[in-house]
Design a protein around this motif. Structure first.
Motif: not given
Length: 83
Positions: A76, A83, A80
């Motif tokens: 995860d 992006h 993140e």
């Protein structure tokens, strides 16, 4: 005082200076490192190598759940950061 080496008189001072310089020269030569032929690998390739080389074996189901949650957290975080 002096020593006779190869038929020539050499003073102690010169022998001491030669010994110190020779020792320093050998130390510098041994600490200088070698030539780097290959280019430095990118961070992503190194990260993948670490992930492949470090195998985690759980000894219980609780440990396995913990490792899975850690892997999910890392995945995860990587998503993140992209992006």
């Amino acid at each position: 005082m002096s020593y006779v080496i190869f038929g020539r008189a050499i003073k102690n001072e010169y022998l001491a200076i030669g010994t110190l310089l020779g020792t320093a020269g050998l130390a510098v030569a041994s600490l200088s490192g070698g030539k780097k032929d290959a280019a430095a690998p990118s961070g992503k390739a190194t990260l993948e190598q670490v992930k492949e080389s470090v195998k985690i074996n759980a000894s219980s189901s609780e440990e396995e759940e913990l490792f899975d949650s850690i892997k999910k957290f890392i995945a995860d975080a990587e998503k993140e950061s992209k992006h």
